[in-house]
Scaffold this motif. Structure first.
Motif: not given
Length: 624
Positions: A5-34
């Motif tokens: 259960n500890i391992l499962l909880t850690f993997l779920l936390f890691l998934h959520v964290t990576l999923g919410n990782e800030p976009k790259s600078v290039d991606e943010e800039l692309q949206k801004f320029l659009h």
């Protein structure tokens, strides 16, 4: 909790964290320029539409003027709003070069970076200087009580036909007294605020801000310009010597001294007369007066090209013949409107681009003559240019440097003025392709072109040196030193540092840049030479295929080459685009020098026959 259960909880936390990782600078800039591209397209189109309405309804249409002012203020407000975020992106590590280039194309805020008091002062002084040049009224030489003469056309008409030296000198001084002297305090304030504007916009030197649209810093820009002036010098000195000789025949050797600069006022009238139309009252003594110049306006009427619509379709067919797509039949009915202002001085054809769509308008001048016929080639060139790059983002929907499109248009108006092409259209007779007729044509073209380049150089060199504090604003003699060195002209009477003559030559806009006009002229001849060589219409040192007789009509190889380059807009540097068109990424004067080579050879011969001195000694007409 089990290890599972500890391992499962850690993997779920890691998934959520990576999923919410800030976009790259290039991606943010692309949206801004659009967002920036979309918003700027809307704002720019409001401004263009207001200007278009003003063009076809009249220059004093209050609704159009109000809409234009509102649109301009909206653009300024938006640029100020996004400036901080744009500056932050510029400090980050951007890996996408295209995005980085777009980011760099976001316009700087300009004068709006000043605080409110300074901004009000800047607008006041620039408006005042502009009004001085636009609205100044001069007193009459013959009637001192009449002080209601305009420079153009009132005084211009007087000077073009006057042989009275006192009258010519009077108006030269009157113009400087009413403009230069009157604008001195405003000019000083402008210089101080311009320096502050450059610094607040992040430029190390005011001159770098001056050249911000040229992809060059001030050192690189003047390296280029100095090189051009050096290459031009032999041709200019020969031409100068010949004109000085002509002036001496008119005014005598007491006024036009040997080995000296010629008086600016007399030279300007002589050169200015070359802009007048071919008519019975032709004031330029041509090299071969018995041959004369063709009356192209008369020829247009004989060919029934006697209205703007017929001109338009003739010019459109020319562009189709060089391999460009044919303009739609409905373009004339759906996209064109006549100008409201039909003043002979200001009435010209003009293309109007809209952003983010494939729409281009054309306002046409109803006047029919040689100048408007050649101007139609320039306007239709712009139509093709604007259509070609409208798939680019808004920030790239532009020319790579100011007046780049002007160079392209003038390539084709120059090609259309070729005697071979005009003869093909049956607008002129074949006698105008003879050597004597060619010299006449090159002589007039040279007066209109070659003598302008040093003037453009001096106007920018003077202002750049002033804003960089290399020249003191009150050093009037520094302006005359530059004028004498590069244009071979001196004031007609002694001037001092109590006078203020430079602004009298800056026309109506004190911060209008002349370097881009100079570069555009050089590029015009460089492109013309390349297209003529590519199509086999010009071969160096082949007397049967001279550059000045090159006819580009029906040369279908040009169109695709042109489209590939102009479709890029400003997404590439001007050097990259020039390379696509010429196989050379540097601006070079070779095209202009080869175009005028027959005239240069003739001038050398004439100056030797007349025993004319080449060059000039230093002037003593300005005393510090």
């Amino acid at each position: 909790m089990s290890w599972f259960n500890i391992l499962l909880t850690f993997l779920l936390f890691l998934h959520v964290t990576l999923g919410n990782e800030p976009k790259s600078v290039d991606e943010e800039l692309q949206k801004f320029l659009h967002r920036v591209n979309d918003r700027l397209a809307d704002l720019y189109n409001k401004e263009v539409l207001a200007a278009w309405q003003n063009e076809i309804k009249g220059p004093n249409d209050l609704v159009a003027l109000l809409q234009s002012d509102i649109a301009t203020q909206e653009i300024i407000s938006y640029l100020k709003k996004i400036s901080t975020k744009a500056a932050k992106f510029k400090r980050l590590n951007i890996t996408d070069e295209k995005l980085k280039t777009q980011l760099a194309k976001i316009p700087v805020v300009g004068y709006e970076v000043l605080d409110n008091d300074d901004l009000d002062t800047m607008y006041a002084v620039t408006t005042n200087m502009s009004d001085i040049y636009r609205n100044v009224k001069l007193c009459s030489f013959t009637d001192p009580n009449n002080c209601n003469l305009t420079l153009v056309p009132d005084v211009q008409h007087i000077l073009h036909s006057s042989k009275n030296i006192a009258e010519i000198e009077f108006y030269w001084l009157e113009w400087r007294k009413k403009t230069g002297t009157a604008a001195k305090d405003d000019f000083i304030q402008f210089v101080e605020l311009y320096r502050k504007t450059a610094k607040l916009n992040g430029f190390a030197k005011p001159s770098d801000y001056w050249f911000r649209d040229l992809e060059e810093n001030s050192v690189e820009a003047f390296d280029l310009l100095d090189n051009i002036m050096t290459q031009l010098r032999p041709l200019f000195e020969q031409f100068h010597a010949y004109i000085r000789s002509e002036l001496r025949q008119i005014y005598g050797s007491e006024l036009i001294e040997h080995n000296k600069p010629y008086p600016q006022n007399l030279a300007e009238i002589f050169i200015g007369n070359s802009y007048r139309r071919t008519e019975p009252e032709w004031y330029v003594n041509l090299p071969y007066n018995d041959v004369g110049l063709p009356n192209i306006t008369e020829g247009l009427f004989k060919r029934a090209l006697n209205n703007s619509q017929r001109m338009f379709w003739n010019v459109a067919e020319y562009y189709r013949s060089i391999g460009l797509p044919q303009l739609e039949e409905k373009f004339w009915t759906d996209n064109t409107m006549p100008r409201a202002d039909t003043d002979d001085v200001t009435c010209w054809h003009k293309a109007w681009k809209y952003y983010g769509n494939q729409h281009v308008n054309l306002s046409y001048c109803p006047i029919t003559n040689e100048e408007r016929f050649m101007n139609m080639f320039e306007a239709i060139s712009d139509v093709y240019y604007y259509q070609a790059y409208q798939d680019q983002p808004t920030l790239f929907e532009d020319e790579p440097f100011p007046n780049f499109s002007d160079a392209l248009g003038k390539v084709f108006s120059m090609a259309a003025s070729s005697p071979k092409y005009l003869e093909k259209l049956k607008i002129i007779e074949n006698k105008f392709t003879t050597k004597d007729a060619r010299i006449n044509r090159l002589y007039v073209m040279g007066l209109r072109t070659i003598f302008l380049l040093p003037v453009f150089y001096v106007l920018d060199r003077y202002r750049v040196d002033v804003i960089d504090e290399k020249i003191d604003v009150s050093n009037n003699c520094a302006y005359w030193e530059l004028t004498e060195k590069y244009t071979g002209a001196e004031p007609p009477i002694v001037r001092t540092n109590n006078d203020f003559d430079a602004p009298a030559k800056l026309l109506m806009e004190v911060d209008d840049q002349y370097t881009s006009h100079l570069m555009s002229t050089v590029l015009q001849f460089q492109l013309y030479k390349r297209f003529c060589e590519l199509t086999g219409q010009y071969k160096q040192d082949d007397p049967n295929l001279p550059l000045d007789l090159c006819d580009l009509s029906n040369q279908t190889i040009i169109g695709p080459l042109l489209l590939d380059a102009i479709s890029l807009g400003s997404s590439k540097s001007y050097k990259d685009i020039i390379y696509m068109l010429t196989n050379d990424n540097e601006l070079k004067l070779d095209g202009l020098l080869e175009y005028f080579q027959p005239l240069y050879d003739w001038l050398v011969e004439q100056n030797k026959l007349r025993n004319e001195e080449i060059g000039w000694t230093n002037s003593d007409r300005c005393v510090s």
